[in-house]
Design a protein around this motif. Structure first.
Motif, PDB file in Angstrom:
ATOM      1  N   PHE A 134      11.878  -3.382  -1.658  1.00  0.00           N
ATOM      2  CA  PHE A 134      11.092  -4.355  -2.489  1.00  0.00           C
ATOM      3  C   PHE A 134      10.074  -3.932  -2.915  1.00  0.00           C
ATOM      4  CE2 PHE A 134      12.907  -6.110   1.799  1.00  0.00           C
ATOM      5  CZ  PHE A 134      13.699  -7.218   1.497  1.00  0.00           C
ATOM      6  N   THR A 135       9.773  -4.466  -4.046  1.00  0.00           N
ATOM      7  CA  THR A 135       8.384  -4.334  -4.596  1.00  0.00           C
ATOM      8  C   THR A 135       7.357  -5.494  -4.341  1.00  0.00           C
ATOM      9  OG1 THR A 135       9.312  -5.649  -6.725  1.00  0.00           O
ATOM     10  CG2 THR A 135       9.805  -3.170  -6.891  1.00  0.00           C
ATOM     11  N   GLN A 136       6.368  -5.445  -4.870  1.00  0.00           N
ATOM     12  CA  GLN A 136       5.417  -6.600  -4.643  1.00  0.00           C
ATOM     13  C   GLN A 136       5.869  -7.914  -5.189  1.00  0.00           C
ATOM     14  OE1 GLN A 136       2.600  -6.379  -2.714  1.00  0.00           O
ATOM     15  NE2 GLN A 136       2.817  -8.499  -2.729  1.00  0.00           N
ATOM     16  N   ILE A 172       0.749  -1.201  -0.002  1.00  0.00           N
ATOM     17  CA  ILE A 172      -0.209  -0.099  -0.009  1.00  0.00           C
ATOM     18  C   ILE A 172       0.884   1.306  -0.105  1.00  0.00           C
ATOM     19  CG2 ILE A 172      -2.152  -1.171   1.208  1.00  0.00           C
ATOM     20  CD1 ILE A 172      -1.047   0.245   3.616  1.00  0.00           C
ATOM     21  N   CYS A 173       2.157   1.091  -0.120  1.00  0.00           N
ATOM     22  CA  CYS A 173       2.986   2.198  -0.159  1.00  0.00           C
ATOM     23  C   CYS A 173       2.764   2.976  -1.635  1.00  0.00           C
ATOM     24  CB  CYS A 173       4.461   1.969  -0.528  1.00  0.00           C
ATOM     25  SG  CYS A 173       5.088   1.124   1.118  1.00  0.00           S
ATOM     26  N   PRO A 174       2.539   4.385  -1.470  1.00  0.00           N
ATOM     27  CA  PRO A 174       2.215   5.162  -2.816  1.00  0.00           C
ATOM     28  C   PRO A 174       2.888   4.691  -3.780  1.00  0.00           C
ATOM     29  CG  PRO A 174       2.277   6.611  -0.817  1.00  0.00           C
ATOM     30  CD  PRO A 174       2.838   5.210  -0.576  1.00  0.00           C
ATOM     31  N   ASN A 175       4.354   4.502  -3.789  1.00  0.00           N
ATOM     32  CA  ASN A 175       5.042   4.196  -4.994  1.00  0.00           C
ATOM     33  C   ASN A 175       5.199   2.588  -5.195  1.00  0.00           C
ATOM     34  OD1 ASN A 175       6.801   3.615  -2.734  1.00  0.00           O
ATOM     35  ND2 ASN A 175       8.488   4.839  -3.325  1.00  0.00           N
ATOM     36  N   LYS A 176       4.657   1.993  -4.347  1.00  0.00           N
ATOM     37  CA  LYS A 176       4.506   0.380  -4.452  1.00  0.00           C
ATOM     38  C   LYS A 176       5.944  -0.012  -3.944  1.00  0.00           C
ATOM     39  CE  LYS A 176       0.436   0.160  -5.456  1.00  0.00           C
ATOM     40  NZ  LYS A 176      -0.496  -0.219  -4.375  1.00  0.00           N
ATOM     41  N   LYS A 177       6.686   0.640  -3.177  1.00  0.00           N
ATOM     42  CA  LYS A 177       8.205   0.087  -2.932  1.00  0.00           C
ATOM     43  C   LYS A 177       8.181   0.100  -1.456  1.00  0.00           C
ATOM     44  CE  LYS A 177      10.110   1.100  -7.281  1.00  0.00           C
ATOM     45  NZ  LYS A 177      11.522   1.881  -8.084  1.00  0.00           N
ATOM     46  N   LEU A 178       8.713  -0.628  -0.893  1.00  0.00           N
ATOM     47  CA  LEU A 178       8.646  -0.866   0.617  1.00  0.00           C
ATOM     48  C   LEU A 178      10.349  -0.917   0.912  1.00  0.00           C
ATOM     49  CD1 LEU A 178       7.373  -1.351   3.373  1.00  0.00           C
ATOM     50  CD2 LEU A 178       7.863  -3.855   3.156  1.00  0.00           C
ATOM     51  N   ASN A 179      10.979   0.216   1.598  1.00  0.00           N
ATOM     52  CA  ASN A 179      12.288   0.153   1.907  1.00  0.00           C
ATOM     53  C   ASN A 179      12.512  -0.426   3.239  1.00  0.00           C
ATOM     54  OD1 ASN A 179      12.918   2.027  -0.629  1.00  0.00           O
ATOM     55  ND2 ASN A 179      11.247   3.170   0.490  1.00  0.00           N
ATOM     56  N   LEU A 180      13.615  -1.246   3.400  1.00  0.00           N
ATOM     57  CA  LEU A 180      14.210  -1.817   4.396  1.00  0.00           C
ATOM     58  C   LEU A 180      15.327  -1.155   4.637  1.00  0.00           C
ATOM     59  CD1 LEU A 180      14.343  -3.907   6.474  1.00  0.00           C
ATOM     60  CD2 LEU A 180      15.288  -5.455   4.954  1.00  0.00           C
ATOM     61  N   PHE A 181      15.715  -0.363   5.676  1.00  0.00           N
ATOM     62  CA  PHE A 181      16.816   0.189   6.132  1.00  0.00           C
ATOM     63  C   PHE A 181      17.543  -0.681   7.192  1.00  0.00           C
ATOM     64  CE2 PHE A 181      14.478   3.729   4.349  1.00  0.00           C
ATOM     65  CZ  PHE A 181      15.161   4.530   3.910  1.00  0.00           C
ATOM     66  N   VAL A 182      19.059  -0.850   7.036  1.00  0.00           N
ATOM     67  CA  VAL A 182      19.636  -1.707   7.923  1.00  0.00           C
ATOM     68  C   VAL A 182      20.676  -0.653   8.577  1.00  0.00           C
ATOM     69  CG1 VAL A 182      21.272  -3.520   8.080  1.00  0.00           C
ATOM     70  CG2 VAL A 182      19.451  -3.695   6.367  1.00  0.00           C
ATOM     71  N   ILE A 183      20.546  -0.789  10.013  1.00  0.00           N
ATOM     72  CA  ILE A 183      21.427   0.396  10.700  1.00  0.00           C
ATOM     73  C   ILE A 183      22.266  -0.465  11.577  1.00  0.00           C
ATOM     74  CG2 ILE A 183      21.549   2.449  12.379  1.00  0.00           C
ATOM     75  CD1 ILE A 183      18.785   3.336  10.927  1.00  0.00           C
ATOM     76  N   LEU A 184      23.619  -0.388  11.679  1.00  0.00           N
ATOM     77  CA  LEU A 184      24.499  -1.168  12.906  1.00  0.00           C
ATOM     78  C   LEU A 184      23.986  -0.656  14.030  1.00  0.00           C
ATOM     79  CD1 LEU A 184      27.834  -0.663  10.935  1.00  0.00           C
ATOM     80  CD2 LEU A 184      26.267  -2.637  10.775  1.00  0.00           C
ATOM     81  N   ASP A 185      23.964  -1.843  15.141  1.00  0.00           N
ATOM     82  CA  ASP A 185      23.898  -1.317  16.346  1.00  0.00           C
ATOM     83  C   ASP A 185      24.806  -0.549  17.095  1.00  0.00           C
ATOM     84  OD1 ASP A 185      22.521  -2.382  18.778  1.00  0.00           O
ATOM     85  OD2 ASP A 185      24.447  -3.324  19.486  1.00  0.00           O
ATOM     86  N   THR A 186      26.037  -0.589  16.669  1.00  0.00           N
ATOM     87  CA  THR A 186      26.965   0.383  17.250  1.00  0.00           C
ATOM     88  C   THR A 186      26.483   1.857  16.902  1.00  0.00           C
ATOM     89  OG1 THR A 186      28.242   0.297  15.065  1.00  0.00           O
ATOM     90  CG2 THR A 186      29.048  -1.133  16.898  1.00  0.00           C
TER      91      THR A 186
END
Length: 149
Positions: free
Chosen positions: A133-135, A97-111
């Motif tokens: 990610f796209t559908q 349901i994202c407006p641009n039909k793309k889901l973004n996964l951000f990976v951030i280090l614990d540090t």
């Protein structure tokens, strides 16, 4: 009396056919497994950049039991399900349901999380990696993503 009973049964059948008991899908789970050698935090959003507004839901430095850690932290060899309304909120077809039909996964280090405020992380966009990610991507991986970097 018999007639009253039949009318009562008939009324129950009529009303019971109007009531529909279906399991409602309030979103889909995306399973993420961390096979890297680092502890990381995962953030799902429709936005193409990390946003300050995300901090309301996921980051509270004043709280010793950090919301941020509880929701997003993945140690090495850990798997976690991420329930996200942006994936398919109330949508049994599991469509983004994202407006641009793309889901973004951000990976951030614990540090990074430990050493910087959320404002700094957002301002400098201090993420290790961003995965889009796209559908079709989500369907092809069966809603299970393995992070290895």
């Amino acid at each position: 009396m018999k007639r009253l009973f039949y009318i009562f049964v008939l009324i129950i059948f009529i009303f019971s056919s109007c009531i529909h008991f279906d399991k409602v899908t309030f979103g889909e789970k995306l399973y993420i497994k961390n096979l890297s050698n680092e502890t990381v935090h995962m953030f799902l959003t429709c936005d193409s950049l990390l946003q300050i507004s995300d901090s309301v839901q996921i980051f509270d430095r004043s709280n010793k039991e950090d919301i941020f850690y509880n929701r997003s932290r993945l140690d090495t060899n850990m798997i976690k399900s991420f329930y996200n309304k942006k994936i398919s909120d109330n949508n049994p077809d599991k469509q983004l349901i994202c407006p641009n039909k793309k889901l973004n996964l951000f990976v951030i280090l614990d540090t990074t999380i430990s050493n910087y405020s959320w404002d700094e992380i957002v301002e400098k966009q201090m993420y290790k990696e961003k995965i889009v990610f796209t559908q079709e991507d989500l369907d092809s991986i069966g809603y299970t993503f393995i992070y290895t970097k």
